[in-house]
Design a protein around this motif. Structure first.
Motif, PDB file in Angstrom:
ATOM      1  N   VAL A  45       0.841  -1.201   0.000  1.00 58.73           N
ATOM      2  CA  VAL A  45       0.000   0.000   0.000  1.00 58.73           C
ATOM      3  C   VAL A  45       0.876   1.251   0.000  1.00 58.73           C
ATOM      4  N   LYS A  46       1.918   1.244   0.812  1.00 51.43           N
ATOM      5  CA  LYS A  46       2.831   2.385   0.873  1.00 51.43           C
ATOM      6  C   LYS A  46       3.546   2.583  -0.464  1.00 51.43           C
ATOM      7  N   ALA A  47       3.959   1.494  -1.106  1.00 50.53           N
ATOM      8  CA  ALA A  47       4.647   1.584  -2.391  1.00 50.53           C
ATOM      9  C   ALA A  47       3.762   2.260  -3.437  1.00 50.53           C
ATOM     10  N   VAL A  48       2.510   1.819  -3.531  1.00 50.86           N
ATOM     11  CA  VAL A  48       1.580   2.423  -4.490  1.00 50.86           C
ATOM     12  C   VAL A  48       1.298   3.874  -4.118  1.00 50.86           C
ATOM     13  N   GLU A  49       1.120   4.132  -2.842  1.00 54.72           N
ATOM     14  CA  GLU A  49       0.855   5.500  -2.378  1.00 54.72           C
ATOM     15  C   GLU A  49       1.963   6.448  -2.811  1.00 54.72           C
ATOM     16  N   GLU A  50       3.209   6.036  -2.609  1.00 56.75           N
ATOM     17  CA  GLU A  50       4.332   6.899  -2.964  1.00 56.75           C
ATOM     18  C   GLU A  50       4.440   7.082  -4.474  1.00 56.75           C
ATOM     19  N   ALA A  51       4.151   6.032  -5.238  1.00 58.06           N
ATOM     20  CA  ALA A  51       4.219   6.144  -6.696  1.00 58.06           C
ATOM     21  C   ALA A  51       3.179   7.120  -7.230  1.00 58.06           C
ATOM     22  N   ILE A  52       1.935   6.998  -6.765  1.00 58.04           N
ATOM     23  CA  ILE A  52       0.878   7.845  -7.333  1.00 58.04           C
ATOM     24  C   ILE A  52       0.970   9.290  -6.858  1.00 58.04           C
ATOM     25  N   LYS A  53       1.679   9.542  -5.760  1.00 60.74           N
ATOM     26  CA  LYS A  53       1.923  10.922  -5.335  1.00 60.74           C
ATOM     27  C   LYS A  53       2.664  11.703  -6.409  1.00 60.74           C
ATOM     28  N   ARG A  54       3.433  11.009  -7.218  1.00 61.78           N
ATOM     29  CA  ARG A  54       4.291  11.671  -8.214  1.00 61.78           C
ATOM     30  C   ARG A  54       3.579  11.925  -9.541  1.00 61.78           C
ATOM     31  N   VAL A  55       2.308  11.539  -9.654  1.00 63.08           N
ATOM     32  CA  VAL A  55       1.567  11.736 -10.896  1.00 63.08           C
ATOM     33  C   VAL A  55       0.983  13.150 -10.927  1.00 63.08           C
ATOM     34  N   ALA A  56       1.276  13.874 -11.989  1.00 60.60           N
ATOM     35  CA  ALA A  56       0.765  15.235 -12.143  1.00 60.60           C
ATOM     36  C   ALA A  56      -0.739  15.229 -12.396  1.00 60.60           C
ATOM     37  N   ALA A  57      -1.389  16.381 -12.200  1.00 62.15           N
ATOM     38  CA  ALA A  57      -2.813  16.515 -12.521  1.00 62.15           C
ATOM     39  C   ALA A  57      -3.036  16.147 -13.978  1.00 62.15           C
ATOM     40  N   GLY A  58      -4.006  15.266 -14.217  1.00 62.48           N
ATOM     41  CA  GLY A  58      -4.269  14.805 -15.575  1.00 62.48           C
ATOM     42  C   GLY A  58      -3.308  13.748 -16.065  1.00 62.48           C
ATOM     43  N   GLY A  59      -2.324  13.374 -15.210  1.00 58.85           N
ATOM     44  CA  GLY A  59      -1.311  12.406 -15.603  1.00 58.85           C
ATOM     45  C   GLY A  59      -1.767  10.969 -15.436  1.00 58.85           C
ATOM     46  N   ILE A  60      -0.895  10.047 -15.813  1.00 56.69           N
ATOM     47  CA  ILE A  60      -1.222   8.621 -15.888  1.00 56.69           C
ATOM     48  C   ILE A  60      -0.372   7.816 -14.913  1.00 56.69           C
ATOM     49  N   PHE A  61      -1.042   6.892 -14.233  1.00 55.84           N
ATOM     50  CA  PHE A  61      -0.358   5.860 -13.461  1.00 55.84           C
ATOM     51  C   PHE A  61      -0.593   4.544 -14.183  1.00 55.84           C
ATOM     52  N   LEU A  62       0.499   3.917 -14.638  1.00 57.74           N
ATOM     53  CA  LEU A  62       0.406   2.673 -15.385  1.00 57.74           C
ATOM     54  C   LEU A  62       0.970   1.547 -14.536  1.00 57.74           C
ATOM     55  N   PHE A  63       0.101   0.603 -14.203  1.00 61.20           N
ATOM     56  CA  PHE A  63       0.457  -0.503 -13.321  1.00 61.20           C
ATOM     57  C   PHE A  63       0.350  -1.821 -14.073  1.00 61.20           C
ATOM     58  N   LYS A  64       1.439  -2.615 -14.047  1.00 59.63           N
ATOM     59  CA  LYS A  64       1.394  -3.945 -14.649  1.00 59.63           C
ATOM     60  C   LYS A  64       2.031  -4.950 -13.700  1.00 59.63           C
ATOM     61  N   ASP A  65       1.365  -6.069 -13.562  1.00 58.94           N
ATOM     62  CA  ASP A  65       1.915  -7.132 -12.732  1.00 58.94           C
ATOM     63  C   ASP A  65       1.436  -8.457 -13.288  1.00 58.94           C
ATOM     64  N   MET A  66       1.771  -9.548 -12.594  1.00 56.08           N
ATOM     65  CA  MET A  66       1.373 -10.867 -13.068  1.00 56.08           C
ATOM     66  C   MET A  66      -0.043 -11.181 -12.604  1.00 56.08           C
ATOM     67  N   VAL A  67      -0.692 -12.044 -13.338  1.00 59.07           N
ATOM     68  CA  VAL A  67      -2.091 -12.363 -13.048  1.00 59.07           C
ATOM     69  C   VAL A  67      -2.219 -13.222 -11.790  1.00 59.07           C
ATOM     70  N   GLU A  68      -3.401 -13.134 -11.176  1.00 62.00           N
ATOM     71  CA  GLU A  68      -3.714 -13.981 -10.017  1.00 62.00           C
ATOM     72  C   GLU A  68      -4.275 -15.332 -10.453  1.00 62.00           C
ATOM     73  N   ALA A  69      -4.850 -15.402 -11.646  1.00 58.70           N
ATOM     74  CA  ALA A  69      -5.469 -16.627 -12.140  1.00 58.70           C
ATOM     75  C   ALA A  69      -5.416 -16.614 -13.667  1.00 58.70           C
ATOM     76  N   PRO A  70      -5.484 -17.779 -14.303  1.00 60.53           N
ATOM     77  CA  PRO A  70      -5.659 -19.105 -13.707  1.00 60.53           C
ATOM     78  C   PRO A  70      -4.415 -19.595 -12.984  1.00 60.53           C
ATOM     79  N   PHE A  71      -4.588 -20.673 -12.260  1.00 59.73           N
ATOM     80  CA  PHE A  71      -3.520 -21.184 -11.409  1.00 59.73           C
ATOM     81  C   PHE A  71      -2.244 -21.475 -12.190  1.00 59.73           C
ATOM     82  N   TRP A  72      -2.374 -22.081 -13.369  1.00 64.07           N
ATOM     83  CA  TRP A  72      -1.175 -22.507 -14.090  1.00 64.07           C
ATOM     84  C   TRP A  72      -0.359 -21.324 -14.606  1.00 64.07           C
ATOM     85  N   ARG A  73      -1.021 -20.215 -14.952  1.00 61.39           N
ATOM     86  CA  ARG A  73      -0.255 -19.010 -15.336  1.00 61.39           C
ATOM     87  C   ARG A  73       0.419 -18.407 -14.106  1.00 61.39           C
ATOM     88  N   ARG A  74      -0.293 -18.370 -13.005  1.00 62.55           N
ATOM     89  CA  ARG A  74       0.282 -17.867 -11.764  1.00 62.55           C
ATOM     90  C   ARG A  74       1.492 -18.714 -11.357  1.00 62.55           C
TER      91      ARG A  74
END
Length: 223
Positions: free
Chosen positions: A139-168
């Motif tokens: 939560v703190k990591a995301v909080e600090e990252a989005i603090k740096r986004v300017a008005a009208g700016g973009i936060f782009l988040f990518k991570d690995m999927v939670e499902a299906p099990f075999w991809r995880r």
């Protein structure tokens, strides 16, 4: 493929060849792993959300592959890459230099997310970083990252999927082999709720399968 701005393709095969050539100073195995990333990570879906001449902060930039691609394509005006590993940053600096656009980027070693630059950015990216962060600190990591986004700016988040099990499982085994970690997947819904509560709208939500892997991509705009 030229590494210079102005002649660049986001075709996966071309990106792979570009990275293989760019990182020829790395050990053979690492060089091959870096060049394989376009077949796993959807760089083309990331790039299309970054405006021309954007000011970009890449949180957890690693060896700088994303920023190198954006620099070589002429996509960014100013960029900052941050990471906790000096070895990765040294590689990122060399890669940026070899794009011919190193003057547009700087790299910063941080000990924690609170040490991210205090500036505002048009785009803040967090790509395949959060699952390496201890669950109690996410939560703190995301909080600090989005603090740096300017008005009208973009936060782009990518991570690995939670499902299906075999991809995880494929992701978990990959991280265990290459980083020595048995990671716990990020709860994407929690990230969405946190970012929306901070005054952002979610305007793109994608699940992108690649080979055995799966990518969760969320793109937010600060209102």
């Amino acid at each position: 493929m030229s590494a210079r701005a102005g002649s660049f393709s986001f075709d996966r095969k071309d990106l792979s060849r570009f990275l293989f050539d760019l990182y020829d100073y790395e050990p053979k195995l690492l060089r091959k792993l870096i060049s394989a990333r376009p077949y796993v990570c959807p760089f083309e879906d990331i790039e299309r959300h970054i405006p021309e001449d954007a000011k970009v902060l890449d949180v957890g930039c690693g060896n700088g592959a994303l920023l190198a691609i954006l620099l070589a394509s002429g996509r960014v005006k100013v960029a900052v890459g941050c990471d906790v590993h000096e070895g990765a940053l040294a590689s990122a600096r060399m890669a940026a230099e070899r794009t011919g656009n190193a003057g547009h980027v700087s790299f910063l070693k941080i000990r924690g997310f609170e040490e991210l630059p205090a500036d505002s950015f048009d785009v803040v990216t967090m790509v395949d970083v959060l699952h390496h962060v201890p669950e109690g600190d996410r939560v703190k990591a995301v909080e600090e990252a989005i603090k740096r986004v300017a008005a009208g700016g973009i936060f782009l988040f990518k991570d690995m999927v939670e499902a299906p099990f075999w991809r995880r499982l494929a992701h978990n085994v990959d991280d265990l082999i290459f980083s020595g970690e048995w990671v716990r997947q990020v709860k994407t819904a929690k990230v969405e709720a946190q970012v929306k509560a901070a005054g952002f709208e979610l305007f793109e939500s994608l699940e992108i399968p690649r080979i055995f892997y799966g990518n969760t991509l969320r793109v937010f705009r600060r209102l």
